[in-house]
Design a protein around this motif. Structure first.
Motif, PDB file in Angstrom:
ATOM      1  N   THR A 112       0.837  -1.201   0.000  1.00  0.00           N
ATOM      2  CA  THR A 112       0.000   0.000   0.000  1.00  0.00           C
ATOM      3  C   THR A 112       0.874   1.253   0.000  1.00  0.00           C
ATOM      4  O   THR A 112       1.993   1.246   0.504  1.00  0.00           O
ATOM      5  CB  THR A 112      -0.949   0.041   1.212  1.00  0.00           C
ATOM      6  OG1 THR A 112      -1.717   1.253   1.129  1.00  0.00           O
ATOM      7  CG2 THR A 112      -0.196   0.052   2.516  1.00  0.00           C
ATOM      8  N   THR A 113       0.345   2.285  -0.595  1.00  0.00           N
ATOM      9  CA  THR A 113       1.055   3.563  -0.603  1.00  0.00           C
ATOM     10  C   THR A 113       0.394   4.502   0.410  1.00  0.00           C
ATOM     11  O   THR A 113       0.604   5.701   0.367  1.00  0.00           O
ATOM     12  CB  THR A 113       0.953   4.193  -2.003  1.00  0.00           C
ATOM     13  OG1 THR A 113      -0.409   4.072  -2.419  1.00  0.00           O
ATOM     14  CG2 THR A 113       1.850   3.494  -2.984  1.00  0.00           C
ATOM     15  N   GLY A 114      -0.381   3.934   1.316  1.00  0.00           N
ATOM     16  CA  GLY A 114      -1.227   4.772   2.166  1.00  0.00           C
ATOM     17  C   GLY A 114      -0.630   5.213   3.474  1.00  0.00           C
ATOM     18  O   GLY A 114      -1.326   5.786   4.298  1.00  0.00           O
ATOM     19  N   GLU A 144     -15.364   7.812   2.713  1.00  0.00           N
ATOM     20  CA  GLU A 144     -14.075   7.970   2.021  1.00  0.00           C
ATOM     21  C   GLU A 144     -13.496   6.597   1.712  1.00  0.00           C
ATOM     22  O   GLU A 144     -13.424   5.729   2.585  1.00  0.00           O
ATOM     23  CB  GLU A 144     -13.073   8.766   2.879  1.00  0.00           C
ATOM     24  CG  GLU A 144     -11.753   8.909   2.113  1.00  0.00           C
ATOM     25  CD  GLU A 144     -10.686   9.743   2.806  1.00  0.00           C
ATOM     26  OE1 GLU A 144     -10.921  10.285   3.895  1.00  0.00           O
ATOM     27  OE2 GLU A 144      -9.586   9.822   2.219  1.00  0.00           O
ATOM     28  N   GLY A 146     -10.084   4.435   0.339  1.00  0.00           N
ATOM     29  CA  GLY A 146      -8.626   4.578   0.260  1.00  0.00           C
ATOM     30  C   GLY A 146      -8.151   5.730   1.116  1.00  0.00           C
ATOM     31  O   GLY A 146      -7.349   6.558   0.678  1.00  0.00           O
ATOM     32  N   CYS A 147      -8.603   5.777   2.381  1.00  0.00           N
ATOM     33  CA  CYS A 147      -8.404   6.989   3.203  1.00  0.00           C
ATOM     34  C   CYS A 147      -6.960   7.195   3.651  1.00  0.00           C
ATOM     35  O   CYS A 147      -6.605   8.279   4.106  1.00  0.00           O
ATOM     36  CB  CYS A 147      -9.318   6.955   4.420  1.00  0.00           C
ATOM     37  SG  CYS A 147      -8.891   5.661   5.606  1.00  0.00           S
ATOM     38  N   GLY A 148      -6.119   6.156   3.538  1.00  0.00           N
ATOM     39  CA  GLY A 148      -4.741   6.318   3.995  1.00  0.00           C
ATOM     40  C   GLY A 148      -4.710   6.690   5.471  1.00  0.00           C
ATOM     41  O   GLY A 148      -5.536   6.212   6.258  1.00  0.00           O
ATOM     42  N   ASP A 169     -10.425   1.751   3.916  1.00  0.00           N
ATOM     43  CA  ASP A 169      -9.231   1.474   3.116  1.00  0.00           C
ATOM     44  C   ASP A 169      -9.133  -0.042   2.979  1.00  0.00           C
ATOM     45  O   ASP A 169      -9.713  -0.785   3.766  1.00  0.00           O
ATOM     46  CB  ASP A 169      -7.973   2.038   3.817  1.00  0.00           C
ATOM     47  CG  ASP A 169      -6.797   2.220   2.872  1.00  0.00           C
ATOM     48  OD1 ASP A 169      -6.539   3.353   2.455  1.00  0.00           O
ATOM     49  OD2 ASP A 169      -6.144   1.208   2.533  1.00  0.00           O
ATOM     50  N   SER A 171      -6.309  -1.585   3.366  1.00  0.00           N
ATOM     51  CA  SER A 171      -5.205  -2.048   4.204  1.00  0.00           C
ATOM     52  C   SER A 171      -5.500  -1.844   5.686  1.00  0.00           C
ATOM     53  O   SER A 171      -5.739  -0.720   6.135  1.00  0.00           O
ATOM     54  CB  SER A 171      -3.930  -1.275   3.825  1.00  0.00           C
ATOM     55  OG  SER A 171      -2.991  -1.345   4.854  1.00  0.00           O
ATOM     56  N   LEU A 207     -12.528  -1.684   3.411  1.00  0.00           N
ATOM     57  CA  LEU A 207     -13.394  -1.756   2.225  1.00  0.00           C
ATOM     58  C   LEU A 207     -12.508  -1.765   0.980  1.00  0.00           C
ATOM     59  O   LEU A 207     -11.650  -0.897   0.810  1.00  0.00           O
ATOM     60  CB  LEU A 207     -14.348  -0.563   2.213  1.00  0.00           C
ATOM     61  CG  LEU A 207     -15.423  -0.539   1.128  1.00  0.00           C
ATOM     62  CD1 LEU A 207     -16.668   0.180   1.622  1.00  0.00           C
ATOM     63  CD2 LEU A 207     -14.943   0.133  -0.145  1.00  0.00           C
ATOM     64  N   ASN A 208     -12.696  -2.765   0.162  1.00  0.00           N
ATOM     65  CA  ASN A 208     -11.944  -2.875  -1.092  1.00  0.00           C
ATOM     66  C   ASN A 208     -12.872  -2.474  -2.228  1.00  0.00           C
ATOM     67  O   ASN A 208     -13.772  -3.230  -2.598  1.00  0.00           O
ATOM     68  CB  ASN A 208     -11.463  -4.324  -1.260  1.00  0.00           C
ATOM     69  CG  ASN A 208     -10.800  -4.565  -2.602  1.00  0.00           C
ATOM     70  OD1 ASN A 208     -10.695  -3.658  -3.433  1.00  0.00           O
ATOM     71  ND2 ASN A 208     -10.355  -5.783  -2.828  1.00  0.00           N
ATOM     72  N   LEU A 227      -6.239   8.087  -5.788  1.00  0.00           N
ATOM     73  CA  LEU A 227      -6.625   6.691  -6.001  1.00  0.00           C
ATOM     74  C   LEU A 227      -6.437   6.289  -7.451  1.00  0.00           C
ATOM     75  O   LEU A 227      -6.571   5.120  -7.801  1.00  0.00           O
ATOM     76  CB  LEU A 227      -8.100   6.489  -5.617  1.00  0.00           C
ATOM     77  CG  LEU A 227      -8.467   6.902  -4.194  1.00  0.00           C
ATOM     78  CD1 LEU A 227      -9.960   6.795  -3.972  1.00  0.00           C
ATOM     79  CD2 LEU A 227      -7.716   6.047  -3.174  1.00  0.00           C
TER      80      LEU A 227
END
Ligand SMILES: C[S@@+](CC[C@H](N)C(=O)[O-])C[C@H]1O[C@@H](n2cnc3c(N)ncnc32)[C@H](O)[C@@H]1O
Length: 303
Positions: A112-114, A144, A146-148, A169, A171, A207-208, A227
């Protein structure tokens, strides 16, 4: 094999985890820590640029094959050993408050880049005043994806007083940090923000958005930032957005995008257009000289 540089330029995600010798990692670490090497200048938001520089430098050496380099970088980035640090953001010129976010300058194991806030999140937050979004987000339930680490959501909770904010997110590593960050910014666990009299509630869960048939929670607005970077995620994201918009014409979606690969961004826009939605695209100001766009999507006949 496609070169590492080509893959990164297309916006590919570094997700491959490979076991390589400790000796190799040591060498890369030593090189990165040399005076003047990239890591010295490292800032999380220049992550991709640094990675590209590193790849370009190594690929120039005829004896360095890019497959091996890919493995070294992938493995190096998937180590989870850099110390977390705290970043302070000022979300609005009109509001004296700051948002403090714990970040980490490494990718995590699952690619992940989060783990740090990306410029699109920062630019989106800073545009809330100019786009007059506060009054629209106020009292709404905001989802939201992919909230990181949570910069966008924490800022919206402080500035816009939504009824409820759903941080999600793919992850769980990232969600763990987001949860800490939310608690860090509010004086009690029920989110009694010192700036408002009323309380906004939040939920945080996995959530994916790419999982086919994923059910989405009840919400009025869908938001997300940064995203649109991996071409393989675009169709999943577009399908999720369109499914979110379908049941009611009063829902809307705001996705802030750093345009690193024009091709990936264009694919996102064309796939949205194929689904016959309304689109407004605005340029967002930012200090990184990056092209950042806010894509506002709604069902036809909402605007
Ligand atoms: C580039 S980061 C952006 C993080 C944050 N929105 C920001 O702007 O700082 C992308 C985020 O999307 C998440 N992500 C990637 N694929 C996803 C998926 N299929 N469903 C949900 N989240 C996903 C990653 O875990 C990561 O947190």
């Amino acid at each position: 094999m496609d070169s590492l540089i080509n893959q990164l330029e297309r916006g590919a995600k570094i997700s491959r985890h490979v076991e390589i010798s400790a000796n190799c990692i040591e060498q890369v670490n030593a090189w990165l820590l040399e005076p003047g090497a990239l890591w010295r200048k490292y800032k999380p938001r220049f992550f991709l640029e640094n990675l590209m520089l590193l790849a370009k430098k190594a690929e120039c050496h005829s004896n360095c094959n890019s497959e091996a380099l890919f493995e070294v970088i992938g493995s190096f980035l998937s180590e989870r050993c850099m110390e977390p640090y705290f970043c302070i953001y000022r979300p609005s010129k009109q509001c004296p408050c700051c948002v403090v976010v714990q970040e980490n300058n490494r990718e995590v194991r699952c690619g992940t880049t989060g783990l740090f806030s990306w410029p699109a999140a920062d630019a989106f937050v800073k545009s809330i005043d100019t786009l007059d979004l506060c009054s629209y987000f106020c009292d709404k339930t905001i989802l939201e994806v992919g909230c990181g680490v949570g910069l966008l959501g924490i800022s919206f909770l402080i500035l816009c007083q939504p009824e409820k904010y759903l941080f999600t997110d793919i992850s769980t590593d990232v969600l763990e940090i987001a949860d800490k960050n939310i608690k860090l910014n509010f004086s009690d666990s029920s989110l009694s923000c010192e700036l408002h009299e009323r309380r906004a509630k939040y939920e945080i869960f996995e959530l994916n958005f790419c999982r086919p048939g994923v059910s989405y929670p009840e919400a009025d607005v869908l938001v997300g930032s940064d995203l649109v970077y991996d071409p393989t995620m675009v169709t999943g994201l577009v399908m999720f957005i369109c499914a979110f918009l379908k049941p009611t014409q009063v829902r809307s979606v705001y996705i802030a995008c750093s345009v690193r690969s024009a091709k990936t961004f264009d694919t996102f826009i064309s796939e949205l257009k194929l689904n016959n939605v309304n689109l407004i695209i605005k340029n967002l100001e930012n200090t990184n000289e990056e092209l950042i766009k806010l894509v506002i999507i709604s069902s036809r006949c909402f605007f």
